[in-house]
Design a protein around this motif. Structure first.
Motif, short mmCIF file in Angstrom:
data_model
loop_
_atom_site.label_atom_id
_atom_site.label_comp_id
_atom_site.label_asym_id
_atom_site.label_seq_id
_atom_site.Cartn_x
_atom_site.Cartn_y
_atom_site.Cartn_z
N ASP A 253 51.38 91.87 18.16
CA ASP A 253 51.44 93.33 18.17
C ASP A 253 50.05 93.95 18.21
O ASP A 253 49.90 95.13 18.54
N SER A 254 49.03 93.17 17.87
CA SER A 254 47.66 93.71 17.81
C SER A 254 46.97 93.71 19.18
O SER A 254 45.89 94.28 19.32
N ILE A 255 47.60 93.09 20.17
CA ILE A 255 46.94 92.93 21.47
C ILE A 255 46.83 94.28 22.18
O ILE A 255 47.82 94.95 22.42
N VAL A 256 45.61 94.66 22.50
CA VAL A 256 45.32 95.90 23.21
C VAL A 256 45.16 95.64 24.70
O VAL A 256 45.54 96.45 25.54
N TYR A 257 44.58 94.49 25.02
CA TYR A 257 44.34 94.13 26.42
C TYR A 257 44.43 92.63 26.56
O TYR A 257 44.01 91.89 25.67
N GLU A 258 44.96 92.16 27.68
CA GLU A 258 44.99 90.72 27.94
C GLU A 258 44.88 90.44 29.43
O GLU A 258 45.32 91.23 30.28
N ILE A 259 44.27 89.31 29.74
CA ILE A 259 44.14 88.88 31.12
C ILE A 259 44.04 87.35 31.10
O ILE A 259 43.54 86.77 30.13
N THR A 260 44.53 86.71 32.14
CA THR A 260 44.47 85.25 32.22
C THR A 260 43.74 84.83 33.49
O THR A 260 43.60 85.60 34.43
N GLY A 261 43.28 83.59 33.48
CA GLY A 261 42.63 83.04 34.66
C GLY A 261 42.81 81.55 34.73
O GLY A 261 42.52 80.84 33.76
N GLY A 262 43.30 81.05 35.86
CA GLY A 262 43.46 79.62 36.07
C GLY A 262 42.38 79.08 36.97
O GLY A 262 41.38 79.76 37.25
N PRO A 263 42.54 77.85 37.47
CA PRO A 263 41.52 77.25 38.33
C PRO A 263 41.14 78.11 39.54
O PRO A 263 39.97 78.15 39.93
N SER A 264 42.12 78.81 40.13
CA SER A 264 41.80 79.63 41.31
C SER A 264 40.88 80.78 40.94
O SER A 264 40.01 81.19 41.74
N ALA A 265 41.03 81.32 39.73
CA ALA A 265 40.14 82.39 39.28
C ALA A 265 38.73 81.86 39.05
O ALA A 265 37.74 82.52 39.39
N TRP A 266 38.61 80.67 38.46
CA TRP A 266 37.30 80.06 38.28
C TRP A 266 36.64 79.81 39.63
O TRP A 266 35.43 80.01 39.79
N GLU A 267 37.43 79.37 40.61
CA GLU A 267 36.86 79.14 41.93
C GLU A 267 36.42 80.45 42.57
O GLU A 267 35.35 80.54 43.19
N ARG A 268 37.21 81.49 42.40
CA ARG A 268 36.90 82.78 43.02
C ARG A 268 35.67 83.43 42.40
O ARG A 268 34.80 83.94 43.12
N PHE A 269 35.57 83.43 41.07
CA PHE A 269 34.53 84.21 40.41
C PHE A 269 33.27 83.40 40.10
O PHE A 269 32.18 83.98 40.00
N THR A 270 33.38 82.09 39.92
CA THR A 270 32.18 81.28 39.69
C THR A 270 31.87 80.36 40.85
O THR A 270 30.87 79.64 40.83
N LEU A 271 32.75 80.38 41.89
CA LEU A 271 32.55 79.64 43.14
C LEU A 271 32.53 78.13 42.94
O LEU A 271 32.02 77.40 43.80
N ARG A 272 33.09 77.64 41.85
CA ARG A 272 33.15 76.20 41.65
C ARG A 272 34.32 75.64 42.45
O ARG A 272 35.46 76.07 42.26
N MET A 273 34.03 74.72 43.33
CA MET A 273 35.03 74.22 44.25
C MET A 273 36.27 73.69 43.53
O MET A 273 36.17 72.90 42.58
N ASP A 274 37.42 74.19 43.95
CA ASP A 274 38.72 73.82 43.39
C ASP A 274 38.90 74.26 41.93
O ASP A 274 39.90 73.92 41.30
N GLY A 275 37.93 74.99 41.40
CA GLY A 275 38.03 75.45 40.02
C GLY A 275 37.65 74.42 38.98
O GLY A 275 37.94 74.60 37.79
N GLY A 276 36.99 73.33 39.39
CA GLY A 276 36.56 72.32 38.43
C GLY A 276 35.45 72.85 37.55
O GLY A 276 34.49 73.46 38.04
N VAL A 277 35.54 72.64 36.24
CA VAL A 277 34.54 73.17 35.31
C VAL A 277 34.13 72.11 34.30
O VAL A 277 34.79 71.09 34.14
N GLY A 278 33.02 72.37 33.63
CA GLY A 278 32.62 71.54 32.49
C GLY A 278 31.84 70.30 32.82
O GLY A 278 31.51 69.51 31.93
#
Length: 492
Positions: free
Chosen positions: A411-436
């Protein structure tokens, strides 16, 4: 004056750029995104600032990796050392990762009284090995050394105990658990698996013993909360680069990198061509290979080319919440939860990074911002149908677990957003969304890791997929290695 182009402003690239500019070079830094920092960056939604990754920081002590870099660049960030680094919850049992080692051992004595002596002996040997290795790492060694300066850096870290590491370099952490008769201690194994997965992208069965020892020990020696998040340190290095005369350009995506005689040319998405004697690619190896033309790509070191095809990476599913503060003043800023599955292979645990209650850089008064991430197998997130099914399930698991820990959370949530591998690929340009970075297992780490040297004169690679590997201190170290190699002298 040496002209250098750095592509990417993650820890490796921005460290190399700032060090080189302060050392008298002419540096141009290109960043494709609207924010600096890559996986260490941030984004803002409404009144909340969300670090892209977790905000737990390591290596800020004066004689540690970030500390030495900061002192050389004459920068600092607002940060405080953590007395309790994190809470790790395994099957409803909370294990506190105290920075004080004696408090940590006392906690384990209460958790596992029948095995207390073995657990203490295990951790004391882990810390002993880490101290030997850390003495080396704080000198920014290159393995294997190619120059007098690199050999000197390796020798500066030597002690009479250093030779004790050699027989262990290809051992996994499982060896240490077996040695101390702890392979059947479920709670300890789950604790180690959770911590090592987040820090080194693998579990105790497979993790490099030496890298695992260093990862476990640094939580005691050098763990910090940076106000705002890692992006603050990135921004300070950008300011240093600019103040010393460097050029920084964003959003400016590099499309092509090509060698023309003794010079390198970099074409960006606006059609501009930048030329320099050296180009530093601060990106995963898979991205670095793709940005080169076929001729230059074929000249890369074989080990680098094989690493692109042979080494798998994890992806990440991330949730970002802006909440009214229902957590309370004493809530841990960093927590790990097992999500209720039986294996760490995919989405079975998640890491929660909460803003401090007084951190106004991340959330307005009376609120907190949360960055939550879990490892995912990229093969299981390749289609929209897979994403929708898995993300819905994971989001509900996370919300339910946090509701249990903090009644009223949903009930306390004011804002929420999610991101999967495609979001990591889109915004950080890491191929296929691989991280770490690559999992730090024998065969991938230490002497078997990929070098910052590409095999082509004037082309360098830094970041979490080259030696020494994952995390901010690993990526920053690779930036130091690159800067030293270009300058052909010691800095730091």
């Amino acid at each position: 004056m040496k002209k250098i182009i750095v592509i990417g402003s993650g820890y490796g690239g921005v460290t190399a750029a700032a060090l080189l500019q302060k050392s008298g070079c002419s540096v141009t830094l290109l960043e494709a995104a609207a924010e600096w920092g890559g996986c260490a960056g941030k984004f803002q939604r409404r009144k909340f600032v969300f670090p892209v990754g977790a905000t737990l920081a390591m290596g800020l002590n004066n004689d540690s990796i970030h500390g030495k870099i900061n002192r050389f660049l004459e920068i600092n960030v607002e940060a405080f050392r953590l007395s309790t680094v994190m809470d790790v919850t395994v099957n409803n049992e909370t294990i506190k990762y105290y920075s004080n080692k004696e408090s940590f051992l006392q906690m384990w004595r209460k958790k596992l009284p029948a095995s207390a002596d073995k657990v203490e002996a295990f951790f004391r040997e882990v810390w002993f090995l880490s101290a030997i290795l850390q003495k080396h790492m704080n000198e920014f060694p290159v393995i294997y050394p190619h120059t007098y300066q690199e050999t000197a850096a390796l020798l500066r870290g030597m002690s009479r105990n250093s030779l004790r590491l050699l027989p262990l370099r290809n051992k996994s952490f499982k060896y240490m658990l077996k040695k101390h008769g702890l392979t059947e201690e479920y709670m300890l194994r789950e604790f180690l698996d959770n911590v090592l997965m987040d820090s080194l992208q693998t579990t105790s069965d497979k993790c490099s013993l030496l890298m695992g020892a260093a990862a476990l020990d640094i939580y005691h020696e050098d763990a910090w909360y940076i106000e705002g998040g890692h992006y603050r340190l990135i921004e300070k290095m950008i300011e240093s680069l600019k103040d010393n005369g460097g050029q920084v350009l964003k959003p400016r995506k590099a499309l092509e990198v090509e060698k023309n005689g003794k010079m390198w040319s970099v074409k960006d998405h606006r059609g501009n061509v930048h030329e320099a004697e050296h180009v530093i690619l601060n990106m995963p190896l898979s991205n670095a290979e793709k940005i080169l033309n076929e001729k230059d790509r074929s000249s890369l070191k074989k080990k680098l080319r094989y690493a692109v095809s042979d080494r798998e990476q994890w992806g990440a599913f991330s949730l970002y919440f802006g909440i009214k503060d229902v957590m309370g003043e004493n809530a841990p800023l960093f927590q790990q939860f097992t999500a209720g599955e039986n294996s760490l292979s995919d989405s079975s645990h998640f890491f929660v990074s909460a803003s401090a209650s007084e951190d106004r850089r991340r959330a307005p008064e009376g609120h907190r911002s949360l960055t939550i991430s879990t490892h995912v197998d990229l093969k299981n997130w390749s289609t929209k149908e897979m994403y929708d099914k898995k993300s819905s399930k994971l989001k509900q698991q996370v919300k339910s677990r946090l509701e249990k820990a903090y009644p009223g959370f949903q009930d306390s949530i004011v804002y929420e957003i999610t991101g999967g591998p495609s979001a990591w690929e889109r915004f950080t340009l890491r191929m296929d969304g691989g991280v770490g970075g690559f999992p730090q297992i024998p065969g991938y780490s230490l002497t078997d890791a990929v070098s910052h040297r590409s095999g082509i004169k004037g082309l360098w690679i830094c970041g979490d997929t080259v030696f020494p590997g994952a995390g901010s201190i690993g990526a920053a170290s690779s930036g130091v290695h690159t800067a030293r190699s270009i300058l052909k002298r010691r800095i730091l």
